[in-house]
Design a protein around this motif. Structure first.
Motif, mmCIF file in Angstrom:
data_model
loop_
_atom_site.group_PDB
_atom_site.id
_atom_site.type_symbol
_atom_site.label_atom_id
_atom_site.label_comp_id
_atom_site.label_asym_id
_atom_site.label_seq_id
_atom_site.Cartn_x
_atom_site.Cartn_y
_atom_site.Cartn_z
ATOM 1 N N VAL A 14 4.531 -1.552 8.015
ATOM 2 C CA VAL A 14 4.716 -2.938 8.450
ATOM 3 C C VAL A 14 4.991 -3.768 7.195
ATOM 4 C CG1 VAL A 14 3.711 -4.911 9.645
ATOM 5 C CG2 VAL A 14 3.201 -2.584 10.425
ATOM 6 N N ASN A 15 6.226 -4.176 7.045
ATOM 7 C CA ASN A 15 6.672 -4.851 5.819
ATOM 8 C C ASN A 15 6.685 -6.360 6.042
ATOM 9 O OD1 ASN A 15 7.920 -5.821 3.546
ATOM 10 N ND2 ASN A 15 9.572 -4.317 3.537
ATOM 11 N N ASN A 16 5.656 -7.022 5.524
ATOM 12 C CA ASN A 16 5.597 -8.483 5.628
ATOM 13 C C ASN A 16 5.858 -9.157 4.286
ATOM 14 O OD1 ASN A 16 3.174 -8.086 4.258
ATOM 15 N ND2 ASN A 16 1.941 -8.248 6.112
ATOM 16 N N GLY A 17 6.520 -8.406 3.396
ATOM 17 C CA GLY A 17 6.991 -9.018 2.160
ATOM 18 C C GLY A 17 5.954 -9.230 1.083
ATOM 19 N N ILE A 21 11.668 0.009 1.066
ATOM 20 C CA ILE A 21 11.071 1.151 1.763
ATOM 21 C C ILE A 21 12.144 2.195 2.049
ATOM 22 C CG2 ILE A 21 9.742 1.869 3.781
ATOM 23 C CD1 ILE A 21 8.279 -0.051 1.868
ATOM 24 N N LYS A 22 13.334 1.755 2.366
ATOM 25 C CA LYS A 22 14.434 2.687 2.632
ATOM 26 C C LYS A 22 14.751 3.528 1.404
ATOM 27 C CE LYS A 22 19.217 2.883 4.328
ATOM 28 N NZ LYS A 22 20.362 2.078 4.830
ATOM 29 N N LEU A 55 9.055 4.838 9.744
ATOM 30 C CA LEU A 55 9.590 3.691 10.464
ATOM 31 C C LEU A 55 9.143 2.429 9.733
ATOM 32 C CD1 LEU A 55 10.885 2.188 12.881
ATOM 33 C CD2 LEU A 55 8.664 2.391 14.044
ATOM 34 N N GLU A 56 10.093 1.648 9.266
ATOM 35 C CA GLU A 56 9.783 0.368 8.638
ATOM 36 C C GLU A 56 9.948 -0.742 9.673
ATOM 37 O OE1 GLU A 56 11.247 -2.547 4.963
ATOM 38 O OE2 GLU A 56 12.493 -0.847 5.585
ATOM 39 N N ILE A 57 8.918 -1.550 9.838
ATOM 40 C CA ILE A 57 8.962 -2.681 10.762
ATOM 41 C C ILE A 57 8.876 -3.961 9.937
ATOM 42 C CG2 ILE A 57 7.845 -3.831 12.707
ATOM 43 C CD1 ILE A 57 6.662 -1.127 13.500
ATOM 44 N N SER A 58 9.942 -4.751 9.940
ATOM 45 C CA SER A 58 9.966 -5.989 9.153
ATOM 46 C C SER A 58 9.403 -7.140 9.975
ATOM 47 C CB SER A 58 11.401 -6.311 8.722
ATOM 48 O OG SER A 58 11.896 -5.313 7.853
ATOM 49 N N ALA A 95 0.830 -1.209 0.000
ATOM 50 C CA ALA A 95 0.000 0.000 0.000
ATOM 51 C C ALA A 95 0.862 1.255 0.000
ATOM 52 C CB ALA A 95 -0.931 -0.001 1.214
ATOM 53 N N PHE A 96 1.955 1.247 0.758
ATOM 54 C CA PHE A 96 2.831 2.420 0.820
ATOM 55 C C PHE A 96 3.472 2.694 -0.534
ATOM 56 C CE2 PHE A 96 7.138 4.146 1.419
ATOM 57 C CZ PHE A 96 6.804 5.392 1.935
ATOM 58 N N LEU A 97 4.042 1.670 -1.154
ATOM 59 C CA LEU A 97 4.726 1.883 -2.436
ATOM 60 C C LEU A 97 3.735 2.180 -3.559
ATOM 61 C CD1 LEU A 97 7.413 -0.910 -2.094
ATOM 62 C CD2 LEU A 97 7.801 1.559 -2.012
ATOM 63 N N TYR A 98 2.529 1.634 -3.459
ATOM 64 C CA TYR A 98 1.505 1.906 -4.470
ATOM 65 C C TYR A 98 1.166 3.387 -4.520
ATOM 66 C CZ TYR A 98 -2.763 1.122 -7.196
ATOM 67 O OH TYR A 98 -3.724 1.143 -8.179
ATOM 68 N N ASP A 99 1.156 4.033 -3.366
ATOM 69 C CA ASP A 99 0.791 5.448 -3.293
ATOM 70 C C ASP A 99 2.005 6.320 -2.980
ATOM 71 O OD1 ASP A 99 -1.026 7.581 -3.412
ATOM 72 O OD2 ASP A 99 -1.379 7.537 -1.253
ATOM 73 N N ILE A 100 3.156 5.947 -3.505
ATOM 74 C CA ILE A 100 4.386 6.681 -3.197
ATOM 75 C C ILE A 100 4.311 8.140 -3.645
ATOM 76 C CG2 ILE A 100 5.553 6.047 -5.346
ATOM 77 C CD1 ILE A 100 7.124 6.335 -1.832
ATOM 78 N N ASN A 101 3.502 8.419 -4.677
ATOM 79 C CA ASN A 101 3.387 9.805 -5.128
ATOM 80 C C ASN A 101 2.674 10.694 -4.114
ATOM 81 O OD1 ASN A 101 4.843 9.636 -7.440
ATOM 82 N ND2 ASN A 101 3.110 9.623 -8.837
#
Length: 560
Positions: free
Chosen positions: A465-468, A497-498, A533-536, A442-448
């Motif tokens: 929350v990055n669950n791959g 995400i970084k 904050l990225e949480i893997s 969802a985050f990368l989809y709406d990066i703009n």
């Protein structure tokens, strides 16, 4: 206004359509305008940017711009406007308009257009824009300045503003002839015009509830922004109110997914508030009951989500509910079973969470326990579902784009809400913060929502929350059986995400376990500016843990 009576004059467009529209909307109360760069919309840009009462926000991507405008309206309950050029740019307002329509959030889309004689004649950036969003707007009109008077333009603007204020998006399409960049002086008046208001609330209890309402089940989805200012508690009713409704109580379950399969005392009527609930399972359960359904709220005609809708009561829902409690006595055994079930869910949850290994479930427990901001946004898909499993402070306001419920626009909406809080803060250096909890897809989809916004608000914090990949597809009964799960459903993103945070110029932290997550959330709050904050979390363990958690909740109910 100056003592000598001279009316201040500012620079505006020499196109009367743009000039009159801007003046009228500002007089009606418009204060925030999101502008995407373009040539055909230059008259609109000039007219709004030149007005000192308007705060403009520049967002390059029109789709993100639409959602930023939607977010700007969440705090005040008044529409923001979003402006773009012609062609595909106008079409890109569509997702935000659809979300605002189903969410019933005020929004005004203003699209510039080429003269109508160019439509279908092979000109660039030209599509059929008249009535483009008919099915998803509460008002739409084309303002052709060559065909109508200034008073007619003002009238259309007023109708658009009033309709949007009632709850939903309005669309105004304005064809402009060249030249586009001419300017003239226009008057700026210091008092707002009066706009039409809603009629007084009707607190009448429908006859069907007087006759059959002694075991009324209340169901609440996300309420519109005019109703949901702060969370509130209502006792004495049995219900399922999702976290995003802003309503809680001692006999109210806060997740539609946790509604009991079998209850001893079945409902004799159903009252809904807000948008439709998330759970397909609960919708099916209610549909099978065949009991009358009444919708209550300031959000227009109720959604007939069970195929049982009898009537809609257009009124303020909380006060109506309190009157209902006084007038329609509820069977104590019916209410008590929901009170007992809520207590049981709380007890079992506390026991289960003690033994949970590192996963999404534990990460969200830490997030909701540790984050202190009182404006929390959740992206759709997994994040919004985890949010409803945990109790939280009563002062918090939860938001998710649950109108259409897509993953697009979740970041952009949070950006708009944060910008609105910056505007209304008494102390400009210390506005209330917005925290967005989202997933990697969802985050990368709406990066703009970050990359194309020229003014990223300093009071925005984002937890990814990055669950791959799309972990929700591992919960569903079907995708894995196809043999296509990883490639076509979960689809792990290629961009980190970084790297995305660096691209957007936003501070970045990371965490990968309980201890580093607690520390990361603490560090996030100390940053003076937007931060991520990225949480893997492990994807396989997270999916197994979630399904096991829900199964244990339901099994415990059966065994008690």
């Amino acid at each position: 206004m100056p003592e000598n009576g001279n009316i201040p004059r500012v620079t505006s467009s020499d196109h009367k359509g743009a000039a009159v529209l801007a003046t009228t909307l500002v007089m009606l109360g418009l204060r925030d305008v999101v502008i995407s760069p373009g040539s055909r919309n230059a008259p609109l840009t000039i007219a709004f940017a030149g007005n000192p009462l308007v705060r403009t926000h520049v967002v390059i991507d029109e789709r993100a711009a639409g959602y930023v405008a939607l977010g700007l309206g969440l705090e005040s309950g008044k529409p923001a406007a979003v402006i773009c050029t012609s062609g595909s740019a106008a079409i890109n307002h569509g997702p935000a308009i659809a979300e605002a329509f189903h969410q019933r959030t005020p929004l005004i889309s203003i699209t510039a257009d080429r003269p109508t004689r160019f439509t279908g004649a092979g000109h660039g950036q030209t599509v059929s824009q008249q009535g483009l969003f008919n099915a998803h707007t509460v008002f739409n009109a084309t303002i052709d300045e060559n065909e109508i008077s200034e008073s007619e333009i003002a009238s259309i603007a007023s109708r658009a503003w009033t309709s949007a204020n009632y709850g939903g998006p309005a669309h105004l399409n304005l064809p402009f002839e060249e030249p586009l960049y001419g300017m003239r002086l226009a008057e700026v008046k210091g008092e707002e015009m009066e706009s039409l208001e809603r009629s007084e609330s009707d607190f009448t209890i429908p006859v069907i509830l007087k006759e059959r309402g002694t075991r009324t089940l209340f169901i609440g989805g996300p309420r519109n922004c005019r109703d949901k200012k702060e969370r509130c508690s209502v006792d004495g009713i049995a219900g399922v109110f999702e976290k995003f409704s802003g309503i809680t109580g001692d006999s109210i379950i806060e997740s539609s997914e946790l509604f009991p399969d079998n209850i001893e005392h079945t409902p004799t009527a159903v009252v809904t508030m807000g948008s439709p609930i998330m759970s397909k399972r609960l919708r099916k359960q209610i549909s099978k009951l065949g009991v009358p359904h009444v919708h209550v709220g300031n959000d227009g005609e109720g959604w007939d989500m069970f195929g049982l809708l009898e009537t809609t009561v257009e009124t303020e829902p909380i006060e109506w509910t309190r009157r209902f409690i006084r007038e329609i006595e509820q069977e104590e055994a019916f209410v008590e079973q929901f009170r007992d079930e809520k207590a049981r869910l709380r007890r079992v949850h506390q026991e289960l969470i003690k033994d949970v290994e590192w996963s999404d479930l534990l990460a969200f427990e830490i997030i909701l326990r540790t984050v202190t901001d009182d404006r929390l946004h959740f992206a759709n898909s997994t994040s919004v579902r985890y949010a409803m499993l945990y109790e939280s402070e009563k002062h918090r306001v939860f938001h998710a784009n649950r109108g259409v419920a897509g993953i697009d626009g979740c970041t952009s909406t949070a950006v708009g809400h944060a910008l609105a809080l910056c505007r209304i803060a008494e102390n400009k250096d210390n506005p209330k913060s917005v925290t967005l909890i989202t997933g990697d897809v969802a985050f990368l989809y709406d990066i703009n929502g970050l990359a194309s916004v020229q003014e990223v608000p300093s009071n925005l914090k984002i937890i990814v929350v990055n669950n791959g990949g799309g972990d929700i597809f591992k919960w569903l009964d079907g995708p894995e059986k196809t043999g296509l799960l990883d490639k076509f459903f979960t689809t792990k993103p290629k961009t980190s995400i970084k790297a995305a945070a660096h691209f957007c110029g936003v501070a970045y932290f990371c965490a990968e376990d309980l201890e580093s997550t607690e520390k990361g959330i603490g560090d996030l709050g100390k940053i003076d500016g937007a931060a991520i904050l990225e949480i893997s979390t492990p994807p396989e363990i997270s999916a197994i843990t979630y399904t096991k958690y829900l199964r244990e909740l339901r099994l415990t109910r059966e065994h008690e």
